[in-house]
Structures are given as C-alpha cells and as structure tokens.
Enzyme design. Structure first.
Site, PDB file in Angstrom:
ATOM      1  N   GLY A   1       0.783  -1.233   0.000  1.00 56.92           N
ATOM      2  CA  GLY A   1       0.000   0.000   0.000  1.00 56.92           C
ATOM      3  C   GLY A   1       0.809   1.274   0.000  1.00 56.92           C
TER       4      GLY A   1
ATOM      5  CG  ASP B   1      -8.599   0.913  10.067  1.00 58.81           C
ATOM      6  OD1 ASP B   1      -9.272   1.333  11.023  1.00 58.81           O
ATOM      7  OD2 ASP B   1      -9.096   0.216   9.161  1.00 58.81           O
TER       8      ASP B   1
END
Length: 201
Positions: free
Chosen positions: A52, A111
């Site tokens: 990512g 997150d």
C-alpha cells in the site's frame, strides 16, 4: 468531500467519490518531506510497508533532501476483500542492521493501529538510534481512543474503505491517482469487471 474526478472508464466505474485529490496529495507529500528532513540526521533509513505504501514511498523520497537507505517489509492487514483490518500478518523479515540508525517507518493508512504497534516494537528491539513513523492517511476512529499515533500524518480521513494512490480492494485500484471511496457493493469487479487478484495490504 469532492466529487469523483473525470477519469477514464472503466477505471472510475466503481468509485463513489474522491476524498483527497491528486493536487492535495502532491502538496502534502512535499510538506511531509520538508518536515521529515528537518530532524537532525545525516542518513535516514526508511522502512516502507508493502504494498500500500509503494506509491507514497516513491513520491516522498524525492521530497527528502537527505542520504537515504530504503527497506521494505510486507504485511497483510486486509486479506482479499476484507474492508476492516484483520490484524497485521508479517509476510517478510525486517532488516537486521538497524542498530544506531535513524529509522522512519512508512505506511499508507493508520486504521486500528495494530500494524504500527507491531512493527514499532520489532524495530525498537533492533536498537535504532531513533524511530519515527509516518502515515499518508489516518482514519477517524473515535471507538479507539487509545490507538497508537504516528509522528507524521498526511491526511485525516473518514472511517470508510478507501482505494487509490497505492490502496487497494482485493489488489485492485492501486493506480488511481486520488484517494477514493469505493462504491458500495462494488463486488468482485476490478475496474473493467475482470477477476480480482488475491492479496491486499
């Protein structure tokens, strides 16, 4: 929130809206590079979390006017079509020669915070001189008041499943130049409706 950017079909067919534009990303990456370079160090070792953070890494290092060493580590937190972090699964080893080095841990999104927690602990055990963390995105998670925080943050974003600029859904949409919200019930389509690959970051 801004509207979806006009883009080539079918790349945008499953995009609900754009959250961060390419112009905003470019400006903020430049600012992050300046802030990171301001710390006193002669050489920086960047450890980027694949896959990512790959595009973020490529853009950021060109904004840091310091001698750099680049390492990567592979972690899977969103396997397959999962849209909530399933906890970090380390898929590769950390470099062992970090003792006495100034290290920057780079990830795409904060997150649950479990990925940063795990990697920070493992890197600290290798006795770097300093360790800082940088994430492109930080999700709004009021349900996690004790979540670990990053030293450098690009953007605060809503708690929605995001794709683009390296972030994926089942290994698709990484090549979108913006940070986008995926349309609900996008299913297994990968832009053109082809079979999605396996994996995810």
């Amino acid at each position: 929130m801004v509207s979806p950017s006009p883009g080539p079909e079918p790349l945008y067919r499953n995009i609900a809206r754009v959250v961060v534009t390419r112009e905003e990303i470019d400006r903020r990456v430049r600012e992050l590079g300046q802030a990171i370079a301001a710390a006193p160090t002669e050489e920086l070792t960047i450890i980027a979390v694949l896959t990512g953070a790959l595009i973020f890494l490529a853009d950021l290092i060109r904004r840091i006017p310091l001698p750099l060493r680049i390492e990567v580590v592979s972690i899977r937190s969103y396997p397959g079509t999962a849209t909530r972090s399933q906890g970090p699964q380390l898929l590769s080893d950390l470099p062992l020669d970090l003792a006495g080095r100034d290290v920057l841990l780079l990830d795409d999104i904060l997150d649950s915070g479990r990925t940063l927690d795990r990697l920070r602990g493992e890197i600290e055990a290798l006795r770097p001189r300093s360790l800082r963390t940088c994430v492109l995105l930080r999700k709004d998670r009021p349900d996690l008041p004790d979540r670990t925080e990053a030293d450098f943050v690009g953007f605060d974003v809503p708690d929605e499943f995001l794709v683009g600029y390296g972030l994926d859904y089942d290994n698709c949409y990484r090549n979108l130049p913006e940070i986008c919200v995926l349309r609900e019930h996008a299913g297994q389509e990968c832009g053109a409706g082809g079979q999605a690959g396996e994996g995810g970051s």
